[in-house]
Design an enzyme around this catalytic site. Structure first.
Site: not given
Length: 225
Positions: A7, A9, A169
Site C-alpha cells: 500500500d 499512503d 496499514d
C-alpha cells in the site's frame, strides 16, 4: 515468482500532512476555514479525499453528498499541486524494498489513491523505478478491498497472484488480503498503528529492517541466481 505488494499512503510514505492541506484548501474556498488538523486527523486523511471532505463538512454542520462530489475534483487539483510538499518515505522503507528485490522478490504497489496521483508522487519522491508495478484506485473497475487490484499488481510485477503478500496499514488492506487468500503485514508506525493488532494480520511490522525476514517466513524464499 513471489511478490511483495505495498500500500502507499500510511505504509510506504506519510502523506497525511499534504492530504489534509488539500482538504483544508477546499474548506477555505467554502468560507469555512481549516476544519482538519494534523496530527489529530491523520487517520482520516488516509481514508481518502471524500472521507476528509465528509468529516470537515459534518464538523461545520454543512454536510451534503452533493457538496462532497462538487469539491472532490477541487481537492484532487489542490493535492496534485502540493503532493510532495511535506510527504516523506517512512524510515527504512526503500532499504527494505531493495533488500527484497535483491532476494529475488517482485515488488509493486497497490493503492486506493488515483493511479495518476500515485505515479506523480512516486516520481517526485524519486522512487518510482524501484517498483515493478503500480495499480491505483481507478486502474481497474474495482478497488481494494476487492482482491483484483492486488492480483493485478502481483502479475504486473512478474509474480503469481497466489504467492504474494500485502503490506498495509488499515482494515482495507487486511480485508483485501483476506479476500485474496494471501497473508498481510500491517505496519504499526502509521497514523492507525495502535489499531493494527486487533485486525489479526499474519504479521505486524514495527521496523522496515524486519520486513525481509517476515516475508520469507510468510511466503517463502525465491530461488535466484
Amino acid at each position: 515468482m513471489r511478490t511483495v505488494i505495498f500500500d502507499l499512503d500510511g505504509t510506504l510514505a506519510d502523506t497525511s500532512v499534504d492530504l489534509l492541506a488539500a482538504a483544508n484548501h477546499c474548506f477555505g474556498v467554502m468560507g469555512l476555514g481549516d476544519m482538519l488538523t494534523h496530527p489529530e486527523d491523520a487517520k482520516i486523511a488516509l481514508r481518502g479525499g471524500k472521507r476528509m471532505l465528509t468529516e470537515g463538512l459534518i464538523r461545520a454542520g454543512q454536510f451534503k453528498d452533493a457538496t462532497v462530489e462538487e469539491y472532490y475534483p477541487v481537492l484532487l487539483e489542490a493535492y496534485r499541486d502540493g503532493i510532495d510538499t511535506h510527504t516523506v518515505m517512512y524510515p527504512g522503507a526503500m532499504d527494505a524494498v531493495e533488500a527484497l528485490k535483491a532476494a529475488g522478490y517482485g515488488v509493486g504497489i497497490c493503492t486506493n489513491k488515483p493511479e495518476a496521483l500515485a505515479e506523480e508522487l512516486m516520481q517526485r519522491l524519486g522512487v518510482r523505478d524501484a517498483f515493478a508495478s503500480l495499480v491505483g484506485a481507478d486502474t481497474l473497475p474495482v478497488r481494494k478491498p476487492d482482491p483484483k487490484p492486488l492480483f493485478e499488481a502481483a502479475r504486473r510485477a512478474g509474480g503469481a497472484p497466489e504467492m504474494c503478500v500485502l503490506i498495509g496499514d488499515s482494515d482495507t488492506d487486511r480485508n483485501t488480503s483476506k479476500n485474496a487468500g494471501v497473508p498481510s503485514v500491517l505496519v504499526t508506525f502509521g497514523p492507525a498503528g495502535p489499531e493494527m493488532a486487533a485486525l489479526n494480520p499474519e504479521a505486524l511490522l514495527h521496523d522496515y529492517a524486519d520486513l525481509p525476514g517476515i516475508v520469507a517466513e510468510l511466503i517463502g524464499v525465491n530461488n535466484i541466481g
